[in-house]
Design an enzyme around this catalytic site. Structure first.
Site, PDB file in Angstrom:
ATOM      1  N   ASN A  22       0.815  -1.207   0.000  1.00  0.00           N
ATOM      2  CA  ASN A  22       0.000   0.000   0.000  1.00  0.00           C
ATOM      3  C   ASN A  22       0.852   1.262   0.000  1.00  0.00           C
ATOM      4  O   ASN A  22       1.998   1.252   0.430  1.00  0.00           O
ATOM      5  CB  ASN A  22      -0.920   0.005   1.217  1.00  0.00           C
ATOM      6  CG  ASN A  22      -0.130  -0.088   2.512  1.00  0.00           C
ATOM      7  OD1 ASN A  22       0.477  -1.118   2.786  1.00  0.00           O
ATOM      8  ND2 ASN A  22      -0.108   0.973   3.295  1.00  0.00           N
ATOM      9  N   ASP A  64      -5.501   0.425   3.120  1.00  0.00           N
ATOM     10  CA  ASP A  64      -4.354  -0.367   3.550  1.00  0.00           C
ATOM     11  C   ASP A  64      -4.516  -1.832   3.144  1.00  0.00           C
ATOM     12  O   ASP A  64      -4.281  -2.745   3.926  1.00  0.00           O
ATOM     13  CB  ASP A  64      -4.135  -0.253   5.068  1.00  0.00           C
ATOM     14  CG  ASP A  64      -2.903  -1.023   5.536  1.00  0.00           C
ATOM     15  OD1 ASP A  64      -1.931  -1.131   4.753  1.00  0.00           O
ATOM     16  OD2 ASP A  64      -2.921  -1.542   6.657  1.00  0.00           O
TER      17      ASP A  64
END
Length: 184
Positions: A22, A64
């Site tokens: 991420n 995330d």
């Protein structure tokens, strides 16, 4: 996006496959754009290190989802032709299948119907069609985002049965609420 964990190797193609994680910081307002080349499945030539392809699964990842998990290699029939495939169940709640020779998207589908941050993946462009209700932008509290940051599929070990042509994997079924705020 960093990479760690799950790698696959095709000795016939001399290619290595892995995912990048991420973008940071998690507060999506602070990092405009798609945040290339995070959340990407990579195919690299092991002899030169050259990237043969990169397919970004979650441009501008707001949740995330860090797409570094299992890269499953199989050979299956696609459009009447035996094809070398890479299948990747992602934390974002989608399972992606790519042609592992060139990175073309073959299929992308939700692990189950509760995945709601995305309506579908446009198979022509490869882009997710997002549901803005589950965005994490400032001044918006999103309730019931599925999956949570832990992901519907995380760092578990999968397997592929070539006789049955089936992948086996464990999944989580956890959703989350998200309320972003700025710190001084």
């Amino acid at each position: 996006g960093t990479n760690w964990g799950w790698y696959a190797f095709d000795p016939d193609l001399d290619m290595l496959y892995y995912g990048s994680g991420n973008p940071a910081p998690w507060n999506e307002t602070m990092r405009p754009g798609d945040n290339k080349w995070t959340m990407t499945i990579w195919g690299r030539d092991v002899n030169t290190g050259e990237a043969k392809f990169g397919y970004q699964k979650t441009p501008h990842d707001e949740w995330d989802y860090a797409g570094v998990n299992y890269m499953g290699l199989s050979e299956q029939v696609v459009d009447g032709k035996k094809t070398k495939l890479l299948t990747h169940p992602d934390r974002n709640g989608l399972v992606y299948t790519l042609n592992r020779e060139n990175g073309d998207l073959v299929n992308a589908f939700k692990i189950d119907d509760t995945v709601n941050w995305v309506k579908k993946v446009d198979l022509k462009t490869g882009l997710p069609v997002r549901d803005p209700e589950y965005s994490t932008h400032m001044d918006h509290e999103a309730k019931g985002i599925c999956p949570s940051a832990m992901g519907y599929h995380n760092q578990g070990i999968e397997s592929y049965d070539p006789a049955k042509k089936l992948f086996f994997m464990g999944i989580n079924h956890i959703c989350m609420d998200w309320e972003p705020f700025m710190l001084p």
